[in-house]
Design a protein around this motif. Structure first.
Motif, mmCIF file in Angstrom:
data_model
loop_
_atom_site.group_PDB
_atom_site.id
_atom_site.type_symbol
_atom_site.label_atom_id
_atom_site.label_comp_id
_atom_site.label_asym_id
_atom_site.label_seq_id
_atom_site.Cartn_x
_atom_site.Cartn_y
_atom_site.Cartn_z
ATOM 1 N N TYR A 18 25.765 3.162 40.798
ATOM 2 C CA TYR A 18 24.751 2.132 41.032
ATOM 3 C C TYR A 18 25.045 0.891 40.187
ATOM 4 O O TYR A 18 25.645 0.963 39.118
ATOM 5 C CB TYR A 18 23.362 2.685 40.702
ATOM 6 N N CYS A 19 24.578 -0.267 40.660
ATOM 7 C CA CYS A 19 24.749 -1.516 39.918
ATOM 8 C C CYS A 19 23.927 -1.432 38.624
ATOM 9 O O CYS A 19 22.948 -0.684 38.550
ATOM 10 C CB CYS A 19 24.236 -2.709 40.710
ATOM 11 N N CYS A 22 19.841 -1.264 38.400
ATOM 12 C CA CYS A 22 19.314 -0.695 39.646
ATOM 13 C C CYS A 22 18.240 0.344 39.339
ATOM 14 O O CYS A 22 18.331 1.073 38.360
ATOM 15 C CB CYS A 22 20.450 -0.036 40.422
ATOM 16 N N HIS A 24 17.483 2.982 41.261
ATOM 17 C CA HIS A 24 17.772 4.320 41.783
ATOM 18 C C HIS A 24 18.006 5.338 40.656
ATOM 19 O O HIS A 24 17.548 6.478 40.741
ATOM 20 C CB HIS A 24 19.001 4.301 42.691
ATOM 21 N N CYS A 52 21.949 3.063 49.576
ATOM 22 C CA CYS A 52 22.679 3.127 48.306
ATOM 23 C C CYS A 52 22.651 4.531 47.698
ATOM 24 O O CYS A 52 23.557 4.913 46.968
ATOM 25 C CB CYS A 52 22.129 2.101 47.323
ATOM 26 N N ASN A 122 12.901 -1.381 47.740
ATOM 27 C CA ASN A 122 13.542 -2.463 46.975
ATOM 28 C C ASN A 122 13.584 -3.754 47.792
ATOM 29 O O ASN A 122 14.351 -4.665 47.507
ATOM 30 C CB ASN A 122 14.942 -2.058 46.490
ATOM 31 N N GLY A 126 20.166 -2.585 50.426
ATOM 32 C CA GLY A 126 21.151 -2.727 49.362
ATOM 33 C C GLY A 126 22.558 -2.435 49.852
ATOM 34 O O GLY A 126 23.483 -3.224 49.697
ATOM 35 N N CYS A 214 16.460 -4.271 42.664
ATOM 36 C CA CYS A 214 17.817 -4.384 43.196
ATOM 37 C C CYS A 214 18.351 -5.737 42.721
ATOM 38 O O CYS A 214 18.375 -6.711 43.469
ATOM 39 C CB CYS A 214 17.798 -4.328 44.713
ATOM 40 N N PRO A 215 18.742 -5.802 41.438
ATOM 41 C CA PRO A 215 19.139 -7.096 40.871
ATOM 42 C C PRO A 215 20.299 -7.730 41.640
ATOM 43 O O PRO A 215 20.386 -8.958 41.731
ATOM 44 C CB PRO A 215 19.576 -6.758 39.439
ATOM 45 N N THR A 216 21.161 -6.916 42.220
ATOM 46 C CA THR A 216 22.340 -7.445 42.915
ATOM 47 C C THR A 216 21.939 -8.292 44.122
ATOM 48 O O THR A 216 22.376 -9.435 44.271
ATOM 49 C CB THR A 216 23.249 -6.283 43.362
ATOM 50 N N VAL A 217 21.095 -7.714 44.999
ATOM 51 C CA VAL A 217 20.694 -8.447 46.192
ATOM 52 C C VAL A 217 19.703 -9.555 45.825
ATOM 53 O O VAL A 217 19.754 -10.650 46.382
ATOM 54 C CB VAL A 217 20.096 -7.494 47.241
HETATM 55 S S1 SF4 Z 1 22.730 -2.928 45.769
HETATM 56 FE FE1 SF4 Z 1 20.721 -2.841 44.852
HETATM 57 S S2 SF4 Z 1 19.885 -0.839 45.409
HETATM 58 FE FE2 SF4 Z 1 22.092 -0.774 45.775
HETATM 59 S S3 SF4 Z 1 22.977 0.057 43.882
HETATM 60 FE FE3 SF4 Z 1 23.026 -2.174 43.703
HETATM 61 S S4 SF4 Z 1 21.130 -2.685 42.692
HETATM 62 FE FE4 SF4 Z 1 20.904 -0.610 43.437
#
Ligand code: SF4
Ligand SMILES: Cc1ncc(C[n+]2csc(CCOP(=O)(O)OP(=O)(O)O)c2C)c(N)n1
Lengths: 245, 353
Positions: A18-19, A22, A24, A52, A122, A126, A214-217
């Motif tokens: 996972y990022c 995250c 999860h 994810c 989220n 993701g 979900c910090p990435t998105v």
């Molecule tokens: S994309 Fe978002 S939900 Fe998926 S692992 Fe990365 S942070 Fe978590």
């Protein structure tokens, strides 16, 4: 007092995919802790989603079944009806549970299947690169709502699915928590425990929705993502118990 | 339901459903669609009587995924549908094949494409024998030509599924599903090999490492290794599980090839041709995948002309051509619920002589 922070036995020693930041990972742990606290590891069968968390079985150390995207609750129904003595739960994202799998989710809940459902909200997809989910907030930018989600543009409104499910007779327990702060995490843990205990008492369908970063998105730093849950997400998705029959 | 040996009058659909129960099927899920509705109706009543599980699912999609879950616990699981519903199940069948779970799927074919009609048809042959869903896989396909054979093939299907850990398809047409005839249930399937214990089943990780039921292999190279294992399995099935039967084929010069209901009609045509001193015979594939090419090749040596009769525009025809390259093959295909009469078949054969 000599207290050590250790991993619960139901969690494997594994490097996370996972990022950073995250939600999860936190939620995997809460599920594992609950299963161990209730001493259910040897009778648990989990159902992993497509999203994810598709390889959740790389982290959990109990029996786990794959499910096609959206079909986790159909798969769980098959498992539980064949093995009523097992404890069966699904772990699903918002795309999985509310979009492609809405029919399965709705009807499983309506049949009052004696299952536990962990619903990770989220507000985006993701795994596939951050597209709009049914739970995406109005104005929220995603890969497929570059101008921000707009009902006027035909992109609909965020679906409060736990509230909709709570209206069904078959649903025993529905609650919404967040993993945005220690206080909310403790609450999430208590809801999850309740949702598993209900199954042990044959009470029917229990769902715990968890607002998860979900910090990435979201294109936010991990702590900003947590703050966004507390300040923005909860306005659309209020926290607390929705139904407790 | 009586269990002692006596013929029971029932439809092909009921016979197949009852056979599943006698084979120890513990779980059934399905969604109504004509012409297979007698199956869920029979199961709804009988599964309850036997304290097993019957679910009317909200869709075929849900039904096949319920079967995935049931099969993952090691229970014998069945779903049934007809052509449009089977199309919806394809993603699930692909997952079941990938995860190597045993399950039985009955398709009582109707006319297509699209909503088509509810008449008898054999136009899902390609879909059934070429995998059907996405990915590199096959499913054994068994095609009954009577209610009684429907019963014995369903029993066989459960054993094949357990032995090879694969979904198995029963491909019946609407005529076979709907027709009422006397059925003598076999006490068990013809399958002789010992079935392996289901060590992979999800039963809770008690006294063993956790079991995972999955078709997902993300690490580089892992899916290729998995698919090669599957290839080996398909190879074994191809070698061991070809099934066919013949009618008056030993001295035949003219061979009709047909399966399911069409083989019944072709049988009558063979007798009528024989009555006119024409040495006709029938070859009837029972397993459509694997196609009984070896059996066909053996008989075809002394055959002058081959006639393929199908309720489709020519789907099994491809497998006949693959089995018999260079042979002269004539094709009679009716579609959209059209049923050739034995006179039509006789005329078709005689025209080509
Ligand atoms: S994309 Fe978002 S939900 Fe998926 S692992 Fe990365 S942070 Fe978590
Ligand atoms: C039938 C099918 N359609 C689409 C996909 C692609 N897909 C994989 S995950 C996913 C969305 C996941 O979003 P969500 O359920 O919210 O979980 P998250 O990744 O955000 O945790 C999609 C569309 C798929 N695997 N199968």
């Amino acid at each position: 007092m000599n207290r050590k922070f250790v991993k619960p036995p139901s969690l494997r020693d594994a490097v996370t995919h996972y990022c950073s930041g995250c939600g999860h990972g936190i939620l995997h742990r809460l599920v594992a802790e609950t299963i161990d606290e209730l001493e259910l590891r040897e009778k648990t069968i989990g159902v992993a989603p497509v999203g994810c968390a598709v390889i959740a079985y790389d982290y959990w150390d109990f029996d786990v079944c794959e499910a096609a995207h959206g079909r986790a609750l159909a798969v769980a129904t098959g498992i539980k009806r064949c093995r009523p003595e097992s404890v069966v739960f699904t772990y699903q994202g918002d795309g999985d549970l509310v979009s492609i799998g809405m029919a399965e989710t709705f009807h499983t809940a309506n049949r009052g299947e004696n299952l536990t459902c962990i619903f990770v909200n989220n507000a985006c997809y993701g795994m596939t690169g951050g597209q709009m989910a049914p739970t995406t907030l109005i104005g929220q930018m995603t890969a497929t709502t570059p101008q921000g989600r707009s009902p006027k543009a035909g992109e609909g409104w965020p679906i409060k699915f736990s509230e909709i499910l709570a209206s069904l007779e078959g649903v025993n327990f529905a609650a919404r928590a967040a993993v945005s702060s220690p206080k909310e995490i403790i609450k999430a843990r208590s809801y999850i425990k309740k949702a598993f205990s209900n199954q042990l008492e044959n009470k029917g369908f229990s769902i715990v929705e968890v607002l998860s970063p979900c910090p990435t998105v979201w294109q936010k730093k991990p702590y900003e993502a947590m703050k966004w849950i507390d300040e923005e997400m909860v306005k659309t998705f209020p926290l607390g118990v929705i139904k407790d029959k | 339901m009586k269990t002692k040996k006596e013929k029971l009058l029932m439809s092909g659909n009921e016979a197949m459903a009852e056979a599943a129960i006698r084979a120890g099927c513990h779980f059934y899920a399905g969604y109504p669609i004509t012409p297979q509705n007698e199956i869920p109706t029979h199961m709804a009543k009988r599964m309850k009587e036997e304290s097993r599980v019957f679910i009317q699912a909200e869709s075929e999609l849900s039904a096949i995924n319920m079967v995935f879950g049931a099969a993952a616990t090691g229970s014998r699981a069945l779903t049934s549908s007809s052509s449009p519903g089977i199309s919806l199940k394809q993603e699930g069948i692909s997952y079941i094949a990938g995860a190597q779970l045993p399950a039985v799927i009955i398709n009582v074919m109707r006319g297509g494409p699209g909503l088509g009609n509810i008449g008898s048809s054999q136009s899902d042959y390609f879909q059934s024998t070429r995998g059907g869903g996405h990915g590199d896989y096959f499913t054994p396909v068994l095609a009954p030509w009577s209610a009684e054979e429907g019963a014995s093939l369903v029993m066989l299907a459960f054993d094949l599924a357990d032995y090879y850990r694969t979904p198995v398809l029963i491909l019946a047409d609407a005529i076979i599903g709907q027709m009422m005839e006397g059925v003598d249930f076999p006490s068990k399937s013809e399958f002789k090999k010992k079935l392996p214990p289901k060590k992979w089943a999800l039963t809770g990780a008690k006294g063993r490492p956790a079991n995972i039921a999955k078709s997902f292999f993300l690490k580089e190279g892992a899916l290729e290794i998995h698919n090669e294992k599957l290839r080996e399995k398909w190879g074994k099935i191809k070698q061991n599980e070809q099934r066919s039967s013949t009618y008056k084929a030993e001295d035949a010069k003219y061979l009709i090839i047909a399966y399911g209901s069409q083989a019944r009609i072709a049988c009558e045509a063979v007798d009528r041709l024989r009555g006119e001193n024409l040495k006709a015979g029938l070859f009837r594939p029972i397993s459509l995948w694997p196609y009984p090419a070896a059996g066909l090749q053996k008989i075809a040596k002394n055959i002058k002309k081959i006639f393929v009769v199908e309720q489709s525009l020519g789907q099994m025809l491809d497998d006949v051509k693959l089995a018999l390259p260079g042979k002269e093959i004539k094709f009679l295909g009716r579609t959209g619920g059209g049923i050739p009469s034995s006179s039509e078949i006789v005329k078709f054969v005689k025209k080509a002589l």
